[in-house]
Each structure stands twice: as C-alpha cells, then as structure tokens.
Design an enzyme around this catalytic site. Structure first.
Site, PDB file in Angstrom:
ATOM      1  N   ASP A 138      28.982  40.698  50.195  1.00 43.45           N
ATOM      2  CA  ASP A 138      29.114  40.562  48.748  1.00 43.45           C
ATOM      3  C   ASP A 138      28.401  39.269  48.371  1.00 43.45           C
ATOM      4  OD1 ASP A 138      29.913  39.707  46.255  1.00 43.45           O
ATOM      5  OD2 ASP A 138      32.011  40.294  46.489  1.00 43.45           O
ATOM      6  N   GLN A 154      28.145  35.533  44.693  1.00 42.24           N
ATOM      7  CA  GLN A 154      28.090  34.064  44.572  1.00 42.24           C
ATOM      8  C   GLN A 154      27.070  33.470  45.541  1.00 42.24           C
ATOM      9  OE1 GLN A 154      29.570  32.784  42.101  1.00 42.24           O
ATOM     10  NE2 GLN A 154      31.044  34.384  41.592  1.00 42.24           N
ATOM     11  N   CYS A 156      40.295  37.348  39.980  1.00 45.98           N
ATOM     12  CA  CYS A 156      40.179  38.646  40.674  1.00 45.98           C
ATOM     13  C   CYS A 156      40.322  38.469  42.184  1.00 45.98           C
ATOM     14  CB  CYS A 156      38.866  39.351  40.340  1.00 45.98           C
ATOM     15  SG  CYS A 156      38.715  39.797  38.619  1.00 45.98           S
TER      16      CYS A 156
HETATM   17  N1  PLP Z   1      32.299  39.483  44.146  1.00 42.14           N
HETATM   18  C1  PLP Z   1      32.434  38.190  43.844  1.00 42.14           C
HETATM   19  C2  PLP Z   1      32.536  37.183  44.943  1.00 42.14           C
HETATM   20  C3  PLP Z   1      32.480  37.805  42.509  1.00 42.14           C
HETATM   21  O1  PLP Z   1      32.616  36.506  42.185  1.00 42.14           O
HETATM   22  C4  PLP Z   1      32.383  38.784  41.492  1.00 42.14           C
HETATM   23  C5  PLP Z   1      32.481  38.444  40.055  1.00 42.14           C
HETATM   24  O2  PLP Z   1      33.200  37.577  39.662  1.00 42.14           O
HETATM   25  C6  PLP Z   1      32.224  40.122  41.875  1.00 42.14           C
HETATM   26  C7  PLP Z   1      32.183  40.430  43.212  1.00 42.14           C
HETATM   27  C8  PLP Z   1      32.095  41.218  40.876  1.00 42.14           C
HETATM   28  O3  PLP Z   1      30.907  41.112  40.164  1.00 42.14           O
HETATM   29  P1  PLP Z   1      30.601  42.085  38.927  1.00 42.14           P
HETATM   30  O4  PLP Z   1      31.814  42.002  38.050  1.00 42.14           O
HETATM   31  O5  PLP Z   1      29.393  41.475  38.314  1.00 42.14           O
HETATM   32  O6  PLP Z   1      30.387  43.434  39.480  1.00 42.14           O
END
Ligand code: PLP
Length: 407
Positions: free
Chosen positions: A200, A203, A364
């Site tokens: 992922d 960041q 989240c």
């Molecule tokens: N993964 C990480 C580490 C994040 O910080 C975020 C968003 O805050 C996401 C995934 C999800 O990103 P998106 O909402 O742009 O799909």
C-alpha cells in the site's frame, strides 16, 4: 536543481491564504495533498482543448485524449521504476486498487484454509478487502504486530509465514506512525515462503523515490490525490505475468475482446481491469503531478520532509502533557500525538482557529488505535511545500490549547 521550498510554495495557490485571520499552515497531507498550478493548468488545458472519449477514436479529440491517457500510463510506470506501462491499471485510488487485487487475484487464487497476512498498522483499506475475501473463500487473516515504537515485529512475520500463505499486504509508510517499513526484507521473506506481496503505497509515492523493481513486490497501489493530483484517480502496478493470468473483476465496456450472448472474451492487460469510461482528465492530472514531483526530485523531497520531522519532534516532545504515538527509528513525514486532558478533536478545532490544518481521529486505523489504547490522535503530516514556520505555528497552537484548557 536545488530544492527551494519558497519557489515550490509559489506553485501552490491554495497555500497563500488566511484561515480565521491566520496564515494557513496545511499539515493534513496524509489525508489529501494540495495541487500545484502545473496540475491545475494541465487539467484546464485538457478540458479546454483535448477532451474526448478514449480508445477506438475516429476523431481528432478522441485520438488526442487516447494519447494523453496512454501517455499518463507510461508516466506512472516510469515514476514507479517499472519498464512496462501495461503493468499499470488506472483506478480511483489505493482503496480501489486493493479491492481490485482482492477480487481479481484473491477470488481465483485464494482457497479455503489459505492464509493472508497483513499488519497491525494497516489503513482500513488494506484490512477490510481482505476480510471480505476471507469471508467469501474461507481463508484466514493473520496479523503481524508492532512493537511500542511502532515498528513491525519481523520475527512474528517469520512465525506466521507458512506453506498456506498466499499474500502479505503491507503499507509502505504508516499513515498514523510515519513508520517506513522494510519492504524489501518483507518481500524476501514472503517470497521465500511462496507468497506474493502487495504494498500500500498511499503514503510512499508522495514522500520518497519508489522503485517497484528494487522493492521486489508484486503489487503496488497509490492514490493520485495524495500525490498532488486530482481526487478519483490512482494506480495499481502489478507484475505483468500476474496480471496476464487473471480474469476481470468488473464487467462493461472497454474490458472485452468480443461479446456475444453465448460467450464473451476479455481484452488484454491492463484494459481487462478498466471497465467503463475511464477518468481521462484525472489521468492527465496524475501525470502532470508525477512530472512535477520528478522535477522537484523525490530524493530531495524526502530529505526536506525528514528535516521537518526532525525539527518538529523535539519541539512537540517539549510540550508538557504531549505524548507522541509511535517512535519508529525510520520515520517519514507523519507525527501523531495525544495530549493529557484535551481530546484530539478539541485540539484539532483549536489548531484550526490558529490556521493550522491537522487531522484528528482514528485515521482509518482503528486496530492500531486499540493497540496504543487511544481512541484518537492528532496527526500532523508533511509535504514538499511545508516549512519550519508551519511547524512553529503548530507548536504555538498547541501551547495556546494548553492555556485554553488549563492543561
Ligand atoms: N492506505 C493508506 C496508508 C492511506 O493513508 C490511505 C488514505 O488515507 C489509504 C490507503 C486510502 O486511500 P484512498 O482513500 O485514496 O483510496
């Protein structure tokens, strides 16, 4: 070109405003980042001049749009160190990229009794899609814990990895702790156990050079809006041989070779995974943003942000009653903290009155909040345009909050 933050700030019109009568200090970049004039102009140019439906175009605008869209794909590939643009699938963002892998790869490659591995520091978007997959196929989700400093316990990963492990899904950088994870090492261990690795990168890409070949991972996901591009666009990079073997995850126009009521066949990759009219303008904006980042120099951006974190950390620590959440040895661009006697949301509101934009909440990452025994934190997150003055405004705002609360 040397890194000149004053010049960079000139490119971001939104930063030059007052909020509640105070100069804006935008420190909510982990949630969404601001857009430089170069991206805004690229979007305007595209909609003023080129906009048409992509692929199978018989008119000039359609052809130009197709060229822009496929050119953007090549830019994304280059920015990730990938050689083949066909390894890039455009999606809405990191969340959709992970759901794509869970659906297209997971539903066909994960069976009852198999295991998927995530970590305690994942964003919900790298937890819930795997829970849904596990529920659907009868697989088991395993979690690598973190230590008090906010670093992954790799020996626990070794203990979890086994013949039944199909995938390790891990964040490049924690959006709460700022921990930069040792992805290469994780990939080596996972591959040795026969598992694939999804990173992922939400960041990651905005804050440092990323090279998927060097990382050695199998999937890498990121969001455009966190990397100075518009919302609603992002990308999944995946090794071509993996993509080629997968069936589609959504059906519709653009993802087929031929359709009949008896039998439908699939387009090649990556079109097979891009059902429906794509977000062409978003892709154009994403390419402009990645080119902007490339010109600024991802290595220089990383050094600039690390210097800011190093400047901010002792100043925050010196505030009585403030506790940093997570103190990883390798930290990138994010600081989370709580303060005795003041709820994170109240702190966030007071900081806003001082012109300082931060995030307050669970980010989240509710399981991580539980790990640290806090309902919420305040999070300051940096981008290439932030300055020491922004940090000073944050620190001054926190002192002001202590006075208001008598903390
Ligand atoms: N993964 C990480 C580490 C994040 O910080 C975020 C968003 O805050 C996401 C995934 C999800 O990103 P998106 O909402 O742009 O799909």
């Amino acid at each position: 070109m040397s890194f000149d933050v004053a010049q960079i700030r000139e490119d971001f019109p939104i930063l030059h405003q007052e909020v509640h009568g105070k100069p804006l200090a935008y420190l909510d970049n982990a949630a969404t980042a601001q857009k430089p004039r170069q991206v805004i102009d690229a979007l305007a140019r595209f909609y003023e001049r080129d906009n048409g439906a992509v692929h199978r175009a018989v008119h000039a605008l359609g052809a130009r749009s197709t060229e822009a869209y496929e050119g953007a794909r090549a830019t994304v590939a280059r920015s990730l160190g990938a050689t083949d643009p066909r390894e890039v699938v455009f999606v809405r963002g990191t969340t959709e990229a992970i759901n794509l892998v869970a659906a297209a790869w997971g539903r066909s490659r994960v069976a009852s009794g198999d295991e998927l591995v995530i970590t305690e520091m994942e964003h919900h978007s790298n937890i819930v899609p795997w829970q849904l997959l596990c529920d659907a196929v009868g697989a088991r989700l395993r979690v690598v814990p973190v230590n008090d400093r906010g670093e992954l316990l790799l020996e626990e990963l070794d203990a979890i990895l086994g013949a039944g492990t199909r995938l390790v899904a891990v964040t490049h950088v924690s959006n709460v702790l700022g921990t930069l994870n040792p992805v290469r090492e994780i990939v080596e261990r996972a591959h040795a156990a026969g598992a694939l690795v999804l990173v992922d990168g939400a960041q990651g890409v905005p804050h440092m050079p990323v090279d998927v070949r060097e990382l050695g991972c199998d999937f890498y996901a990121f969001s455009g809006h966190k990397v100075f591009a518009p919302t609603g666009i992002g990308a999944l990079w995946a090794r071509r041989e993996i993509l080629e073997e997968l069936g589609p995850w959504q059906g519709g126009g653009g993802m087929i070779a031929s359709v009949s009521f008896e039998k439908t066949t699939w387009a090649g990759v990556p079109e097979r995974f891009e059902a429906g009219s794509p977000n062409t303008g978003g892709a154009v904006g994403l390419a402009a943003a990645l080119e902007y980042l490339e010109a600024a120099g991802p290595g220089a951006v990383e050094r600039h942000e690390r210097a800011l974190v190093e400047y901010a950390e002792p100043a925050l620590r010196a505030i009585p009653g403030l506790r940093l959440i997570g103190e990883p040895a390798d930290r990138a661009s994010v600081l989370s903290f709580v303060m005795d006697g003041i709820h994170a949301h109240d702190l966030g509101t007071i900081l806003d009155r001082e012109g300082v934009a931060v995030r307050a909440g669970h980010h989240c990452a509710q399981p991580l909040m539980e790990r640290y025994g806090v309902p919420a934190t305040v999070r300051a997150s940096f981008a290439l345009y932030n300055t020491r003055e922004d940090v000073d405004a944050l620190v001054a705002g926190l002192h002001a909050a202590r006075e208001i609360f008598g903390a």
